[in-house]
Write an enzyme that holds these catalytic residues in place. Structure first.
Site, PDB file in Angstrom:
ATOM      1  N   ASP A  16     -11.913 -26.267 -56.309  1.00 59.59           N
ATOM      2  CA  ASP A  16     -12.351 -27.658 -57.013  1.00 59.59           C
ATOM      3  C   ASP A  16     -13.529 -27.739 -58.066  1.00 59.59           C
ATOM      4  O   ASP A  16     -13.528 -26.521 -57.228  1.00 59.59           O
ATOM      5  CB  ASP A  16     -13.042 -28.409 -55.433  1.00 59.59           C
ATOM      6  N   ALA A  25      -7.157 -25.435 -46.182  1.00 58.76           N
ATOM      7  CA  ALA A  25      -8.002 -23.898 -45.437  1.00 58.76           C
ATOM      8  C   ALA A  25      -9.560 -24.830 -45.400  1.00 58.76           C
ATOM      9  O   ALA A  25      -9.638 -24.109 -44.831  1.00 58.76           O
ATOM     10  CB  ALA A  25      -8.321 -23.760 -47.442  1.00 58.76           C
ATOM     11  N   GLU A  42      -0.092 -32.076 -48.175  1.00 51.90           N
ATOM     12  CA  GLU A  42      -0.442 -31.188 -49.380  1.00 51.90           C
ATOM     13  C   GLU A  42       0.509 -30.181 -49.606  1.00 51.90           C
ATOM     14  O   GLU A  42       0.683 -29.214 -50.598  1.00 51.90           O
ATOM     15  CB  GLU A  42      -1.723 -31.158 -49.403  1.00 51.90           C
ATOM     16  N   ALA A  96     -17.532 -43.869 -39.349  1.00 51.75           N
ATOM     17  CA  ALA A  96     -19.215 -44.370 -38.526  1.00 51.75           C
ATOM     18  C   ALA A  96     -18.577 -44.667 -36.926  1.00 51.75           C
ATOM     19  O   ALA A  96     -19.780 -44.716 -36.246  1.00 51.75           O
ATOM     20  CB  ALA A  96     -20.101 -44.999 -39.007  1.00 51.75           C
ATOM     21  N   GLY A 108     -16.662 -44.069 -34.938  1.00 60.14           N
ATOM     22  CA  GLY A 108     -16.202 -42.864 -33.489  1.00 60.14           C
ATOM     23  C   GLY A 108     -13.968 -42.589 -33.660  1.00 60.14           C
ATOM     24  O   GLY A 108     -13.348 -42.584 -35.101  1.00 60.14           O
ATOM     25  N   ASP A 149     -11.287 -33.408 -42.659  1.00 57.72           N
ATOM     26  CA  ASP A 149     -10.470 -32.106 -42.305  1.00 57.72           C
ATOM     27  C   ASP A 149     -11.168 -31.136 -40.908  1.00 57.72           C
ATOM     28  O   ASP A 149     -10.254 -30.428 -40.184  1.00 57.72           O
ATOM     29  CB  ASP A 149     -10.102 -31.038 -43.488  1.00 57.72           C
ATOM     30  N   SER A 180     -19.869 -27.577 -45.742  1.00 55.60           N
ATOM     31  CA  SER A 180     -20.853 -27.798 -45.413  1.00 55.60           C
ATOM     32  C   SER A 180     -21.211 -27.474 -43.558  1.00 55.60           C
ATOM     33  O   SER A 180     -21.517 -28.058 -42.268  1.00 55.60           O
ATOM     34  CB  SER A 180     -20.747 -29.167 -45.228  1.00 55.60           C
TER      35      SER A 180
END
Length: 300
Positions: free
Chosen positions: A16, A45, A139, A223, A225, A253, A292
């Site tokens: 990215d 990935a 993808e 949000a 669920g 992902d 993250s």
């Protein structure tokens, strides 16, 4: 030697390239950006890293180019211990997503598939036996997806994102199909052979998808669920963990990879989805996709 692989991800890897700017340019306009960053991405990935971090011994099968971006694309997977022996090298460049983000978090994205477009039936077949639960996305070419399904000896987790045309028989091999509400409606449109996309409530769409013969299904609702349903059982709606989201990039992902990891450990689908929701909630509290993803499960 399989290295006791529990989850095999066949899919995409990207770099990215994100430019941060005050406002997005109009047609034909040049705008000076404040900064840019290079980071690993691609749904395949991302899911491979998530599965590994969620506790499953994971292999990633895909393709990168003969360029400097290849090391960035695979760097965090290698660091986490994802098996990469069967990643092929293509004459096509490593896939790239070119992202522009303005001060209000509005963005525009252009994706160059590059080496990901070479993950065809021939490449997947050449990789040989696929071990453990097999996870696929939209993808890579449909021929690569179908061949991976044919080679799978365990469950196939299909996250058909983006939604591409796939033969009915292959759509119904998903166990589970993991999609968001928009993707669920598009897949129902494919299965129905309809010219229009359903605007019905998600539980109705879920029931109609299951009526086509799916073995199991998870529809993520952000949000709100997720919905979980298996043949012969009642539909369940699982609540989301309430957190302050800073960046949702890659959260879907993370969810899919974590579902596969927990299924590999013998969880029921509802248990796996509940764990995955908590795992994904950790990722939205930090910026970026792979960066993250939690490196420890202590917070779960």
């Amino acid at each position: 030697m399989t290295d006791n692989i529990q989850v095999t991800i066949v899919g995409s890897s990207n770099v990215d390239i994100t430019a941060l700017m005050n406002r997005l340019p109009g047609p034909g306009e040049t705008v000076l950006a404040d900064s840019y960053q290079l980071s690993p991405g691609g749904k395949g990935a991302n899911q491979a890293l998530a599965a590994q971090l969620a506790g499953a011994r994971t292999e990633f099968i895909g393709a990168v180019g003969e360029d400097s971006h290849a090391k960035i694309a695979l760097g965090q997977l290698e660091e986490a211990g994802v098996k990469l022996d069967r990643v092929s090298t293509s004459r096509q460049p490593t896939g790239v997503a070119i992202i522009q983000v303005d001060s209000g978090a509005e963005n525009s994205i252009a994706v160059v598939s590059g080496a990901n477009s070479t993950v065809t039936a021939e490449v997947v077949n050449a990789a040989g036996t696929l071990h453990g639960i097999v996870v696929l996305q939209g993808e890579i070419p449909a021929s690569g997806i179908k061949t991976a399904m044919d080679l799978a000896t365990d469950k196939v987790v299909l996250n058909l994102a983006p939604v591409i045309e796939l033969d009915r028989d292959y759509l119904l091999k998903a166990n589970p199909l993991v999609v968001n509400e928009h993707e669920a409606a598009l897949i129902l449109q494919q299965l129905d052979g309809s010219e229009t996309m359903s605007t019905e409530a998600e539980p109705v769409i879920a029931e109609k998808l299951m009526a086509h013969g799916l073995a199991s299904l998870v529809i993520t609702l952000g949000a709100n669920g997720c919905l979980v349903v298996e043949q012969g059982t009642e539909m369940q709606q699982l609540s989301a963990v309430k957190v302050k989201a800073l960046d949702t990039t890659g959260a879907g992902d993370a969810f899919t990879g974590a579902v596969a990891a927990r299924l590999a450990h013998g969880d029921t689908l509802a248990q796996a989805a509940d764990f995955a929701g908590k795992f994904a909630a950790l990722t939205v509290q930090a910026h970026g996709a792979q960066a993250s993803y939690p490196r420890s499960l202590d917070a779960l």
